[in-house]
Design a protein around this motif. Structure first.
Motif, PDB file in Angstrom:
ATOM      1  N   ILE A   1     -12.851   9.056   3.434  1.00  0.00           N
ATOM      2  CA  ILE A   1     -12.240   7.735   3.605  1.00  0.00           C
ATOM      3  C   ILE A   1     -13.071   6.874   4.551  1.00  0.00           C
ATOM      4  N   LEU A   2     -13.518   7.447   5.655  1.00  0.00           N
ATOM      5  CA  LEU A   2     -14.298   6.680   6.624  1.00  0.00           C
ATOM      6  C   LEU A   2     -15.686   6.334   6.087  1.00  0.00           C
ATOM      7  N   LEU A   3     -16.291   7.228   5.324  1.00  0.00           N
ATOM      8  CA  LEU A   3     -17.590   6.932   4.715  1.00  0.00           C
ATOM      9  C   LEU A   3     -17.506   5.691   3.839  1.00  0.00           C
ATOM     10  N   LEU A   4     -16.489   5.638   2.999  1.00  0.00           N
ATOM     11  CA  LEU A   4     -16.354   4.508   2.084  1.00  0.00           C
ATOM     12  C   LEU A   4     -15.890   3.248   2.797  1.00  0.00           C
ATOM     13  N   LEU A   5     -15.046   3.396   3.829  1.00  0.00           N
ATOM     14  CA  LEU A   5     -14.639   2.224   4.614  1.00  0.00           C
ATOM     15  C   LEU A   5     -15.853   1.576   5.272  1.00  0.00           C
ATOM     16  N   MET A   6     -16.681   2.393   5.917  1.00  0.00           N
ATOM     17  CA  MET A   6     -17.851   1.860   6.621  1.00  0.00           C
ATOM     18  C   MET A   6     -18.834   1.225   5.655  1.00  0.00           C
TER      19      MET A   6
ATOM     20  N   GLY B   1     -17.930  -0.287   2.866  1.00  0.00           N
ATOM     21  CA  GLY B   1     -17.332  -1.569   2.514  1.00  0.00           C
ATOM     22  C   GLY B   1     -17.505  -2.612   3.609  1.00  0.00           C
ATOM     23  N   LEU B   2     -17.489  -2.186   4.866  1.00  0.00           N
ATOM     24  CA  LEU B   2     -17.668  -3.123   5.975  1.00  0.00           C
ATOM     25  C   LEU B   2     -19.051  -3.767   5.982  1.00  0.00           C
ATOM     26  N   GLU B   3     -20.019  -3.125   5.319  1.00  0.00           N
ATOM     27  CA  GLU B   3     -21.378  -3.662   5.282  1.00  0.00           C
ATOM     28  C   GLU B   3     -21.479  -4.892   4.390  1.00  0.00           C
ATOM     29  N   TYR B   4     -20.522  -5.081   3.475  1.00  0.00           N
ATOM     30  CA  TYR B   4     -20.614  -6.143   2.490  1.00  0.00           C
ATOM     31  C   TYR B   4     -19.387  -7.030   2.551  1.00  0.00           C
ATOM     32  N   SER B   5     -19.604  -8.299   2.294  1.00  0.00           N
ATOM     33  CA  SER B   5     -18.478  -9.220   2.167  1.00  0.00           C
ATOM     34  C   SER B   5     -18.184  -9.432   0.687  1.00  0.00           C
ATOM     35  N   ALA B   6     -17.058 -10.066   0.395  1.00  0.00           N
ATOM     36  CA  ALA B   6     -16.722 -10.357  -0.998  1.00  0.00           C
ATOM     37  C   ALA B   6     -17.770 -11.264  -1.621  1.00  0.00           C
TER      38      ALA B   6
ATOM     39  N   LEU C   1      -6.794  -5.221  -8.825  1.00  0.00           N
ATOM     40  CA  LEU C   1      -5.877  -6.004  -7.994  1.00  0.00           C
ATOM     41  C   LEU C   1      -6.318  -5.993  -6.533  1.00  0.00           C
ATOM     42  N   VAL C   2      -6.648  -4.801  -6.035  1.00  0.00           N
ATOM     43  CA  VAL C   2      -7.091  -4.706  -4.638  1.00  0.00           C
ATOM     44  C   VAL C   2      -8.374  -5.498  -4.430  1.00  0.00           C
ATOM     45  N   LEU C   3      -9.293  -5.422  -5.409  1.00  0.00           N
ATOM     46  CA  LEU C   3     -10.542  -6.173  -5.292  1.00  0.00           C
ATOM     47  C   LEU C   3     -10.277  -7.673  -5.318  1.00  0.00           C
ATOM     48  N   PHE C   4      -9.342  -8.108  -6.161  1.00  0.00           N
ATOM     49  CA  PHE C   4      -8.981  -9.531  -6.215  1.00  0.00           C
ATOM     50  C   PHE C   4      -8.422  -9.994  -4.872  1.00  0.00           C
ATOM     51  N   LEU C   5      -7.520  -9.195  -4.288  1.00  0.00           N
ATOM     52  CA  LEU C   5      -6.963  -9.551  -2.982  1.00  0.00           C
ATOM     53  C   LEU C   5      -8.036  -9.611  -1.911  1.00  0.00           C
ATOM     54  N   ALA C   6      -8.999  -8.686  -2.003  1.00  0.00           N
ATOM     55  CA  ALA C   6     -10.086  -8.663  -1.030  1.00  0.00           C
ATOM     56  C   ALA C   6     -10.943  -9.910  -1.129  1.00  0.00           C
ATOM     57  N   VAL C   7     -11.228 -10.343  -2.366  1.00  0.00           N
ATOM     58  CA  VAL C   7     -12.073 -11.523  -2.569  1.00  0.00           C
ATOM     59  C   VAL C   7     -11.326 -12.802  -2.227  1.00  0.00           C
ATOM     60  N   ARG C   8     -10.056 -12.881  -2.652  1.00  0.00           N
ATOM     61  CA  ARG C   8      -9.303 -14.140  -2.510  1.00  0.00           C
ATOM     62  C   ARG C   8      -8.699 -14.318  -1.119  1.00  0.00           C
TER      63      ARG C   8
ATOM     64  N   ALA D   1     -10.279   2.864   0.366  1.00  0.00           N
ATOM     65  CA  ALA D   1     -10.934   2.640   1.660  1.00  0.00           C
ATOM     66  C   ALA D   1     -12.112   1.682   1.520  1.00  0.00           C
ATOM     67  N   PHE D   2     -12.885   1.832   0.451  1.00  0.00           N
ATOM     68  CA  PHE D   2     -14.031   0.960   0.202  1.00  0.00           C
ATOM     69  C   PHE D   2     -13.582  -0.495   0.071  1.00  0.00           C
ATOM     70  N   LEU D   3     -12.489  -0.730  -0.653  1.00  0.00           N
ATOM     71  CA  LEU D   3     -12.015  -2.088  -0.866  1.00  0.00           C
ATOM     72  C   LEU D   3     -11.415  -2.686   0.412  1.00  0.00           C
ATOM     73  N   VAL D   4     -10.814  -1.857   1.253  1.00  0.00           N
ATOM     74  CA  VAL D   4     -10.348  -2.351   2.557  1.00  0.00           C
ATOM     75  C   VAL D   4     -11.541  -2.845   3.369  1.00  0.00           C
ATOM     76  N   GLY D   5     -12.628  -2.083   3.349  1.00  0.00           N
ATOM     77  CA  GLY D   5     -13.829  -2.498   4.065  1.00  0.00           C
ATOM     78  C   GLY D   5     -14.371  -3.823   3.574  1.00  0.00           C
ATOM     79  N   ILE D   6     -14.337  -4.039   2.251  1.00  0.00           N
ATOM     80  CA  ILE D   6     -14.811  -5.301   1.681  1.00  0.00           C
ATOM     81  C   ILE D   6     -13.914  -6.458   2.130  1.00  0.00           C
ATOM     82  N   ALA D   7     -12.608  -6.197   2.239  1.00  0.00           N
ATOM     83  CA  ALA D   7     -11.665  -7.254   2.596  1.00  0.00           C
ATOM     84  C   ALA D   7     -11.855  -7.741   4.028  1.00  0.00           C
ATOM     85  N   LEU D   8     -12.353  -6.896   4.899  1.00  0.00           N
ATOM     86  CA  LEU D   8     -12.560  -7.275   6.295  1.00  0.00           C
ATOM     87  C   LEU D   8     -13.933  -7.921   6.455  1.00  0.00           C
TER      88      LEU D   8
END
Length: 414
Positions: A66-71, A73-78, A193-200, A243-250
């Motif tokens: 979970i932490l690997l994929l979160l981190m 995702g944090l490297e990239y923005s939507a 859906l999660v990706l849409f929420l992350a982008v929007r 976890a990856f999509l949460v990272g993208i959302a932040l």
């Protein structure tokens, strides 16, 4: 007594991992192969089999994924994702075709069936973002012109995981391609859906999570990530994708602060994850699959180099930069193990785990070498080929001149 044994065993694992990490850093190597070897040593059939702490290690391993994929995702923005999709999707398609198909073909040739073929395709497809980022930093290439191309390929691979992992999760759970279509549709719909929420609504999510207090920021980000990962897993999407999509959302300062706070936790639990994967691989099962793993590693190292060369040429990078791009993409690591771990946990194919372990060990060692030496070797080979061509041309000219002189002499004699 049980708790004391658990603490002793787990403390020994952490200490061993720390020493192995220091050893790898001294020789500028990736610690991943050493962590896998440690897991083999502590697992069943190894030197010091664990008993009391195995369940605790399993939980830590899940947090590690979970932490690997979160981190990541944090490297990239939507915005980064949209830009990369628009600009570099042809490179992503070539990457998938060149590197996923050899894995799928190998599984079918070994008689493992279609589900194992889909899993092994992912193992050979996805490069290791962590290893590659470290190698680029060690070689001082972060500012090179070809580096954005490398990162674009990695981003596209990581984004593809949001679609690929739900499919693999459904397949290894026993749902066939047709019978499991509803499960796949739900999984892909939830991921979308999660990706849409992350982008929007990424900015609103970041504002909600933001805090000046590091302790509160750590607790909220970690809690939100594990919560979303759990919901995603309940929907058959995969906790890692959630976890990856949460990272993208932040994004913004929240992403930077979370990255700083979570990096030590990521390193700790990621190391535990690699150990856990090794724990479930019997060392005696590796020699029978070593030759197939070596052949697959050599083949897919070549296809990754070809992928990087093609992507860099498309971006207008010089020939030397094209070879550097290809060589940098060879390493496989954490994501190949994550994908193989899904099949191992489901008991899909007993030999898949050992083959994936051997494959990753080979390429995680070979990857830094190809990153460093692919361009010099290619340049040397090109110069040698040019020298041979020049030699042949000179020989041809000399032969033509000698023939002309001989003809002139015959004409003069007449």
């Amino acid at each position: 007594m049980h708790s004391a044994v658990l603490l002793i065993e787990f403390g020994s694992i952490i200490l061993a991992l720390g020493l192995l990490g220091r050893f790898a850093a001294r020789f500028r190597l990736s610690p991943i192969p050493l962590y896998l070897l440690a897991g083999l040593a502590f697992g069943e059939g190894g030197l010091l089999p664990l008993g009391a702490s195995e369940e605790f290690v399993a939980t830590g391993a899940e947090i590690g994924v979970i932490l690997l994929l979160l981190m990541l995702g944090l490297e990239y923005s939507a915005g980064d994702l949209i830009t990369n999709l628009k600009s570099h999707y042809p490179s992503g398609l070539v990457d998938c075709a060149f590197n996923a198909l050899p894995g799928a073909a190998a599984a079918l040739l070994l008689g493992w069936g279609p589900v194992a073929a889909v899993v092994l395709a992912g193992v050979t497809w996805i490069s290791s973002s962590g290893v590659i980022a470290k190698v680029l930093g060690d070689l001082g290439r972060v500012g090179n012109r070809e580096t954005p191309v490398i990162l674009s390929v990695l981003v596209l691979e990581d984004l593809a995981m949001a679609v690929y992992l739900p499919i693999v999760t459904a397949l290894v759970a026993g749902a066939g391609l047709l019978a499991g279509s509803a499960t796949l549709a739900i999984a892909l719909g939830a991921a979308g859906l999660v990706l849409f929420l992350a982008v929007r609504y990424g900015r609103l999510i970041s504002r909600f999570v933001s805090s000046d207090d590091p302790e509160k920021l750590l607790l909220v980000v970690l809690g939100l990530t594990i919560l979303v990962a759990g919901i995603a897993q309940q929907l058959q999407v995969s906790a890692a994708v959630g976890a990856f999509l949460v990272g993208i959302a932040l994004s913004g300062e929240v992403a930077e602060g979370a990255h700083t706070l979570l990096s030590p936790l990521r390193d700790l639990f990621a190391a535990v994850f690699f150990v856990f994967f090794g724990l479930h691989t019997d060392p005696a099962s590796i020699p029978p699959v070593l030759l197939p793993a070596l052949a697959l590693a050599v083949l897919t190292a070549g296809t990754k180099i070809a992928t990087g060369y093609w992507a860099a040429r498309r971006a207008g990078i010089s020939v030397k930069g094209r070879w550097r791009t290809g060589g940098a993409l060879v390493a496989r690591g954490e994501f190949s193990i994550v994908i193989a771990g899904l099949a191992v946990s489901a008991g899909i194919e007993p030999s898949l785990g050992p083959l994936a372990t051997a494959y990753v060990l080979i390429l995680v060692i070979l990857g830094p070498l190809t990153a460093r030496y692919t361009e010099p070797v290619a340049s040397w080979w090109t110069r040698r080929a040019e020298d041979r061509r020049e030699t042949r041309k000179a020989s041809s000219r000399a032969a033509a001149e000698a023939e002309a002189e001989a003809g002139a002499s015959v004409g003069g004699g007449d």
